[in-house]
Write a protein that holds these residues in place. Structure first.
Motif, PDB file in Angstrom:
ATOM      1  N   MET A  70       0.832  -1.202   0.000  1.00 18.86           N
ATOM      2  CA  MET A  70       0.000   0.000   0.000  1.00 18.86           C
ATOM      3  C   MET A  70       0.872   1.259   0.000  1.00 18.86           C
ATOM      4  O   MET A  70       0.552   2.244  -0.654  1.00 18.86           O
ATOM      5  N   GLN A  71       1.996   1.201   0.701  1.00 17.10           N
ATOM      6  CA  GLN A  71       2.908   2.360   0.704  1.00 17.10           C
ATOM      7  C   GLN A  71       3.366   2.675  -0.720  1.00 17.10           C
ATOM      8  O   GLN A  71       3.450   3.829  -1.127  1.00 17.10           O
ATOM      9  N   ALA A  72       3.633   1.616  -1.468  1.00 17.64           N
ATOM     10  CA  ALA A  72       4.116   1.823  -2.838  1.00 17.64           C
ATOM     11  C   ALA A  72       3.052   2.502  -3.705  1.00 17.64           C
ATOM     12  O   ALA A  72       3.375   3.142  -4.702  1.00 17.64           O
ATOM     13  N   ARG A  73       1.792   2.375  -3.332  1.00 25.32           N
ATOM     14  CA  ARG A  73       0.715   3.006  -4.105  1.00 25.32           C
ATOM     15  C   ARG A  73       0.743   4.537  -3.963  1.00 25.32           C
ATOM     16  O   ARG A  73       0.130   5.253  -4.736  1.00 25.32           O
ATOM     17  N   ALA A  74       1.449   5.050  -2.948  1.00 20.08           N
ATOM     18  CA  ALA A  74       1.524   6.502  -2.751  1.00 20.08           C
ATOM     19  C   ALA A  74       2.092   7.177  -3.991  1.00 20.08           C
ATOM     20  O   ALA A  74       1.573   8.199  -4.457  1.00 20.08           O
ATOM     21  N   ALA A  75       3.147   6.591  -4.563  1.00 17.19           N
ATOM     22  CA  ALA A  75       3.746   7.164  -5.772  1.00 17.19           C
ATOM     23  C   ALA A  75       2.804   6.993  -6.953  1.00 17.19           C
ATOM     24  O   ALA A  75       2.701   7.865  -7.822  1.00 17.19           O
ATOM     25  N   ASP A  76       2.085   5.881  -6.978  1.00 18.75           N
ATOM     26  CA  ASP A  76       1.209   5.600  -8.123  1.00 18.75           C
ATOM     27  C   ASP A  76       0.046   6.585  -8.218  1.00 18.75           C
ATOM     28  O   ASP A  76      -0.306   7.026  -9.301  1.00 18.75           O
ATOM     29  N   VAL A  77      -0.542   6.913  -7.063  1.00 23.01           N
ATOM     30  CA  VAL A  77      -1.708   7.818  -7.127  1.00 23.01           C
ATOM     31  C   VAL A  77      -1.259   9.207  -7.601  1.00 23.01           C
ATOM     32  O   VAL A  77      -1.959   9.891  -8.353  1.00 23.01           O
ATOM     33  N   LEU A  78      -0.060   9.616  -7.218  1.00 26.43           N
ATOM     34  CA  LEU A  78       0.472  10.896  -7.701  1.00 26.43           C
ATOM     35  C   LEU A  78       0.723  10.818  -9.205  1.00 26.43           C
ATOM     36  O   LEU A  78       0.438  11.748  -9.956  1.00 26.43           O
ATOM     37  N   ASP A  79       1.239   9.680  -9.623  1.00 24.77           N
ATOM     38  CA  ASP A  79       1.566   9.483 -11.030  1.00 24.77           C
ATOM     39  C   ASP A  79       0.320   9.577 -11.916  1.00 24.77           C
ATOM     40  O   ASP A  79       0.291  10.329 -12.890  1.00 24.77           O
ATOM     41  N   VAL A  80      -0.709   8.833 -11.559  1.00 32.46           N
ATOM     42  CA  VAL A  80      -1.910   8.856 -12.415  1.00 32.46           C
ATOM     43  C   VAL A  80      -2.571  10.236 -12.367  1.00 32.46           C
ATOM     44  O   VAL A  80      -3.067  10.730 -13.374  1.00 32.46           O
ATOM     45  N   SER A  81      -2.534  10.862 -11.205  1.00 27.85           N
ATOM     46  CA  SER A  81      -3.172  12.174 -11.081  1.00 27.85           C
ATOM     47  C   SER A  81      -2.414  13.222 -11.897  1.00 27.85           C
ATOM     48  O   SER A  81      -3.012  14.126 -12.485  1.00 27.85           O
ATOM     49  N   ARG A  82      -1.090  13.095 -11.925  1.00 24.96           N
ATOM     50  CA  ARG A  82      -0.282  14.036 -12.711  1.00 24.96           C
ATOM     51  C   ARG A  82      -0.688  13.971 -14.183  1.00 24.96           C
ATOM     52  O   ARG A  82      -0.806  14.972 -14.861  1.00 24.96           O
ATOM     53  N   ARG A  83      -0.948  12.764 -14.627  1.00 30.00           N
ATOM     54  CA  ARG A  83      -1.369  12.590 -16.020  1.00 30.00           C
ATOM     55  C   ARG A  83      -2.695  13.319 -16.283  1.00 30.00           C
ATOM     56  O   ARG A  83      -2.857  14.008 -17.281  1.00 30.00           O
ATOM     57  N   VAL A  84      -3.623  13.196 -15.328  1.00 26.66           N
ATOM     58  CA  VAL A  84      -4.928  13.852 -15.496  1.00 26.66           C
ATOM     59  C   VAL A  84      -4.722  15.372 -15.496  1.00 26.66           C
ATOM     60  O   VAL A  84      -5.288  16.091 -16.327  1.00 26.66           O
ATOM     61  N   VAL A  85      -3.880  15.861 -14.582  1.00 22.48           N
ATOM     62  CA  VAL A  85      -3.625  17.308 -14.502  1.00 22.48           C
ATOM     63  C   VAL A  85      -3.016  17.814 -15.811  1.00 22.48           C
ATOM     64  O   VAL A  85      -3.403  18.866 -16.331  1.00 22.48           O
ATOM     65  N   GLU A  86      -2.067  17.057 -16.355  1.00 22.16           N
ATOM     66  CA  GLU A  86      -1.430  17.483 -17.610  1.00 22.16           C
ATOM     67  C   GLU A  86      -2.456  17.602 -18.725  1.00 22.16           C
ATOM     68  O   GLU A  86      -2.414  18.532 -19.525  1.00 22.16           O
ATOM     69  N   ILE A  87      -3.386  16.653 -18.752  1.00 20.98           N
ATOM     70  CA  ILE A  87      -4.429  16.717 -19.791  1.00 20.98           C
ATOM     71  C   ILE A  87      -5.303  17.947 -19.568  1.00 20.98           C
ATOM     72  O   ILE A  87      -5.604  18.703 -20.485  1.00 20.98           O
ATOM     73  N   LEU A  88      -5.670  18.190 -18.306  1.00 22.38           N
ATOM     74  CA  LEU A  88      -6.521  19.347 -17.998  1.00 22.38           C
ATOM     75  C   LEU A  88      -5.827  20.662 -18.365  1.00 22.38           C
ATOM     76  O   LEU A  88      -6.461  21.630 -18.772  1.00 22.38           O
ATOM     77  N   LEU A  89      -4.501  20.679 -18.197  1.00 20.40           N
ATOM     78  CA  LEU A  89      -3.750  21.907 -18.499  1.00 20.40           C
ATOM     79  C   LEU A  89      -3.340  21.978 -19.974  1.00 20.40           C
ATOM     80  O   LEU A  89      -2.654  22.915 -20.395  1.00 20.40           O
ATOM     81  N   GLY A  90      -3.702  20.937 -20.722  1.00 20.91           N
ATOM     82  CA  GLY A  90      -3.379  20.923 -22.150  1.00 20.91           C
ATOM     83  C   GLY A  90      -1.906  20.708 -22.424  1.00 20.91           C
ATOM     84  O   GLY A  90      -1.391  21.098 -23.466  1.00 20.91           O
ATOM     85  N   LYS A  91      -1.199  20.046 -21.465  1.00 20.43           N
ATOM     86  CA  LYS A  91       0.236  19.813 -21.674  1.00 20.43           C
ATOM     87  C   LYS A  91       0.459  18.440 -22.288  1.00 20.43           C
ATOM     88  O   LYS A  91      -0.332  17.523 -22.084  1.00 20.43           O
ATOM     89  N   GLN A  92       1.584  18.316 -22.964  1.00 17.73           N
ATOM     90  CA  GLN A  92       1.985  17.007 -23.464  1.00 17.73           C
ATOM     91  C   GLN A  92       2.479  16.211 -22.267  1.00 17.73           C
ATOM     92  O   GLN A  92       3.086  16.768 -21.369  1.00 17.73           O
TER      93      GLN A  92
END
Ligand code: PEP
Ligand code: MG
Length: 539
Positions: A123-145
């Motif tokens: 579960m600790q290892a999932r801490a990095a994963d949730v940030l990772d997937v969320s970063r992808r969503v944020v990049e899409i929202l901001l129109g970044k590659q």
């Protein structure tokens, strides 16, 4: 010029400019929106697109790096479908009237903090994963590659840490090396770097930041040494080291296909330690004479639930087939202590290294153990396979394990399933108790392999995870060496062979001593096989 020391987790030297990648999420600002429901829809659209991208990434990663590495992106895709996560972001948008990118970023940080505080390592290892997937969503929202390493010049990529999806997308040609502030030797960054053969140094802490961007750097993945803004003389010295390494690699080629024999004709088998089927291919590439330790627990650590018999069978069979006629020693489940899987629901313990782990779990949960044993026996019909039991301390444990193996065989007989009837069952000697009573154990085991990592920890009472105890952890301690000698002698007196599969087996300063003691086999990481053969042949 500035010199720093991190932890080298993937070997090799790199010289080049640093490309520092800052985290997009740090920079997301809160914006108040007029229509929260509209914003929730915007979030949902970006989330769906991110999930599609991850699905595509899973396919390309499977092609490039194998199914095991691709699995992570399937997990990421599932995280984006998670109802709690979607509701949490939606609630944040509605309660704060805030924009989607800020709400995603805030939710990700909160989830990540919760994961990081859990006691379970998975579960600790999932801490990095949730940030990772969320970063992808944020990049899409901001129109970044999405962050890729499409730089014109090959560079040393640096960041606080790399998200797993970023490491998997790296282009080998433009990535000279990886450098991070955080991370651990078994983090995704380290594992991917080793898989792809990219030098990597981790753990530089706060010293590494954006100010490094564009600066010249030397990175040594063997030693963890970093030189920022090196002088011409330093660059030349390192180039010289690179040239020597290249020459050494060429020299090693001469040892491929040769027996590992000293000049006086004493032979020692050189096997490889592996964790999965890709490592087995590496073992073959490096001309290992067999697999001396297949750490089967990785199969369990990667799963969300107990891997069933068929899944295990396929994994063991794949390794047996890759190794063809070479012996594959499968160590049975060695979970517990530092290797935790949530679904085992192990009790929390004051002293887990001495707690419910490895064979102890298997004897208390015979059905879990027999599932693994049946899978191993089935795989034995496709190659040369042996079983090795970890953490044995008493003779009764070995006897009980052999009874369970007999039951597993009887079950397969009933089903008419083929397997190797003479499959050897050996033990790891990694507790001082096992070494001391190795005369008794040798009468009932088919072979011994000494696990010096744990044997050292238990003999010297030095926790192997605790970096602060380095000065007390004398790997050449006479107590450990005497226990090794006793074990080898007792094995030979009973007519069985004895190897070493702990890290000490690769220590070239001890090779002569091990051969003198009569050690029959050394099992080391695949890249260490040819250097060790060279050493043996020169003795
Ligand atoms: C050992 O203890 O030496 C060993 C090889 O096993 P592990 O490092 O997986 O505990
Ligand atoms: Mg061990």
């Amino acid at each position: 010029m500035m010199e720093l020391n991190g932890k080298g987790v993937s070997k090799g030297i790199a010289i080049g400019r640093v490309r520092y990648i800052s985290q997009v999420m740090d920079k997301v600002e809160k914006r108040i929106v007029a229509d929260a429901e509209d914003e929730v829809r915007r979030f949902e659209g970006a989330r769906a697109l991110a999930a599609t991208q991850l699905g595509e990434l899973a396919v390309t990663t499977a092609e490039k790096l194998g199914d095991k590495n691709a699995l992570l992106f399937e997990i990421h895709q599932m995280m984006l479908e998670d109802v709690d996560y979607r509701e949490a972001v939606g609630d944040k948008i509605r309660s704060e009237n805030a924009c989607a990118e800020w709400s995603v970023s805030e939710t990700a940080v909160e989830f990540s903090r919760d994961f990081a505080q859990m006691t379970d390592e998975y579960m600790q290892a999932r801490a990095a994963d949730v940030l990772d997937v969320s970063r992808r969503v944020v990049e899409i929202l901001l129109g970044k590659q999405p962050r890729r390493n499409a730089f014109d010049e090959p560079s040393i990529l640096a960041a606080w840490d790399f998200a797993p999806s970023e490491t998997a997308q790296l282009e080998r040609e433009t990535t000279l090396a990886l450098l991070t502030s955080g991370g651990s030797a078994n983090s995704h960054t380290a594992i991917f770097a080793r898989t792809m053969g990219i030098p990597a140094v981790i753990g530089l802490g706060e010293s590494l930041d954006e100010s490094w961007n564009g600066r010249q750097c030397i990175l040594d993945g063997d030693t963890g040494r970093i030189i920022l803004d090196p002088s011409e003389a330093e660059i030349e010295a390192v180039r010289e080291k690179q040239r020597r390494q290249e020459e050494y690699r060429k020299e090693l080629e001469a040892y491929r296909g040769r027996e590992s024999k000293t000049r006086q004709g004493k032979e020692v088998k050189l096997f490889a330690n592996i964790g999965n089927v890709q490592d087995a291919s590496l073992a073959m590439e490096n001309d290992a004479e067999g697999v001396g330790l297949f750490r089967s627990e990785f199969l369990y650590l990667e799963s969300k639930d107990y891997p069933d018999e068929d899944k295990q069978f396929e994994a063991y069979k794949a390794v047996a087939q890759v190794m063809r006629d070479r012996l594959v020693i499968i160590r049975t489940l060695d979970i517990g202590a530092d290797k935790q899987a949530a679904y085992f629901k192990l009790p929390s313990e004051e002293n887990p290294a001495m707690g419910l782990r490895a064979l102890r779990i298997c004897l208390q949960r015979p059905e879990v153990f027999k599932t693994q044993l049946r899978a191993i026996y089935r795989a034995s019909a496709f190659g040369r396979v042996a079983v090795m039991l970890p953490m044995v301390a008493s003779v009764w444990e070995l006897r009980r394990a052999k009874e369970l193996a007999a039951q597993a065989r009887a079950e397969l007989d009933e089903q008419g399933v083929a397997y190797d009837r003479s499959l050897p069952i050996g033990i790891m000697v990694e507790t001082p108790a096992a070494a001391v009573i190795s005369d008794q154990l040798a009468k009932e085991a088919d072979f011994f392999s000494i696990g010096t990592n744990d044997l050292t920890q238990y003999t010297l009472a030095v926790d192997r995870q605790n970096q602060g105890l380095d000065e007390f952890c004398d790997t050449h301690h006479e107590a450990v060496l005497r226990l090794i000698k006793t074990t080898v002698d007792n094995a030979h007196a009973a007519g069985i062979w004895c190897g070493i599969c702990g890290e000490l087996g690769a220590d070239e300063t001890l090779t002569a001593r091990f051969i003198e003691m009569g050690v029959d086999e050394l099992s080391v990481t695949p890249p260490a096989v040819l250097p060790l053969r060279k050493r043996v042949c020169e003795l």
